[in-house]
Design an enzyme around this catalytic site. Structure first.
Site, short mmCIF file in Angstrom:
data_model
loop_
_atom_site.label_atom_id
_atom_site.label_comp_id
_atom_site.label_asym_id
_atom_site.label_seq_id
_atom_site.Cartn_x
_atom_site.Cartn_y
_atom_site.Cartn_z
N GLY A 53 0.83 -1.21 0.00
CA GLY A 53 0.00 0.00 0.00
C GLY A 53 0.87 1.26 0.00
O GLY A 53 0.64 2.19 -0.77
N HIS A 54 1.90 1.26 0.86
CA HIS A 54 2.82 2.41 0.88
C HIS A 54 3.54 2.53 -0.47
O HIS A 54 3.70 3.62 -1.01
CB HIS A 54 3.89 2.25 1.96
#
Ligand code: PAF
Length: 300
Positions: A53-54
């Site tokens: 996600g990051h």
């Protein structure tokens, strides 16, 4: 090589070709050399324990900017629970390895100690975010958004980005940061990015590493409940859907529901009845033992 923020000197450490800064002065010295008229700088604030996600936030930032600063800092002032703060994963070395997989020379890491951000006194400011701070996370984590507002404001001041990227998993946080920018008139564009999910639908979170495989499998129920909520929203009213969600978690051996709300997407106020032309979102917080997971979904 074992690294932590303490072991980073005043200058950048070239950790396997990734520039890692522990001090804002060193970071700013390098950034000042780069900033020409059209130079675009992106900021992706994180608390580390980086996951896909990051990385997708960082990829979006790399597309829009000449250079991207990824901050990695577990911010003490946004934790209202000491155990949560103590158990929050701190994995700087692994994080840097993950950043390297993006193979970009345009990423810089800012991984400070608290003193570089806060000075000698670690304290948080008190904000008025027009009521956004009193809903959901604000109710269950008192003071949390004051801590988030304080650190994000400091990061904006230190890095001075043109664009800053935040995930929609923390949708309330994203709304609050947009409000912070509106109130402070800080010249930064806030870019919200879609939630990244595991194959089973579980929203990616740094806290997921604290779950066993069985718990991770079971936690897929959170997103599955949200998807059914979205289907039901077309025909059923919010009160009835809330009752249904409560029932889904009532006898669950692993998951404990903390809250479920259907809210107006702009004000974040919970609703009982929908109105035409308004946008709504469902928000949920669930405990797996002491690990707290949140998620949300757009309903219309
Ligand atoms: O979303 C997070 O990881 C944190 O709340 C943030 C925005 C990095 C501030 O500490």
């Amino acid at each position: 090589m074992q690294i932590n923020a303490n072991s980073l000197s005043l200058q950048a450490v070239n950790f396997q070709m990734m520039k890692v800064f522990a001090r804002k002065h060193a970071l700013n010295t390098l950034l000042a050399q780069k900033k020409e008229e059209s130079f675009q700088l992106g900021l992706v604030p994180t608390m580390g324990a980086l996951h896909q996600g990051h990385l997708s936030l960082i990829q979006s930032a790399l597309k829009d900017n000449d250079c991207v600063v990824v901050s990695i800092f577990v911010n003490p002032t946004q934790f209202n629970n000491a155990s949560d703060l103590n158990h929050y994963p701190r994995t700087l070395e692994a994080d840097i390895k993950k950043l390297k997989t993006l193979s970009s020379p345009n990423i810089m890491v800012y991984a400070p100690e608290a003193e570089d951000i806060y000075g000698t006194t670690i304290s948080k400011q008190s904000f008025n975010f027009d009521g956004l701070e009193h809903q959901m996370e604000g109710k269950f984590r008192p003071g949390h958004f004051d801590g988030v507002g304080t650190v994000v404001q400091r990061l904006f001041e230190i890095v001075q980005p043109n664009n800053a990227y935040f995930g929609e998993k923390d949708f309330q946080q994203l709304a609050i940061i947009r409000k912070l920018v509106e109130l402070t008139k800080f010249p930064v564009k806030i870019v919200g990015c879609p939630i990244s999910r595991e194959k089973n639908g579980l929203a990616m979170s740094s806290r997921n590493v604290r779950l066993t495989d069985i718990e991770q499998t079971h936690a897929a129920k959170i997103f599955s409940v949200l998807k059914t909520t979205k289907e039901k929203f077309g025909t059923e009213d919010a009160t009835k859907i809330k009752e249904w969600v409560d029932q889904q978690f009532e006898n669950d051996p692993i998951l404990t529901l903390e809250y479920f709300e259907i809210s107006n997407e702009l004000t974040l106020e919970p609703i009982d009845e929908k109105q035409d032309k308004m946008k709504y979102r469902a928000f949920i917080a669930v405990y797996v033992r002491e690990v707290r997971l949140i998620d949300n979904i757009a309903l219309n």
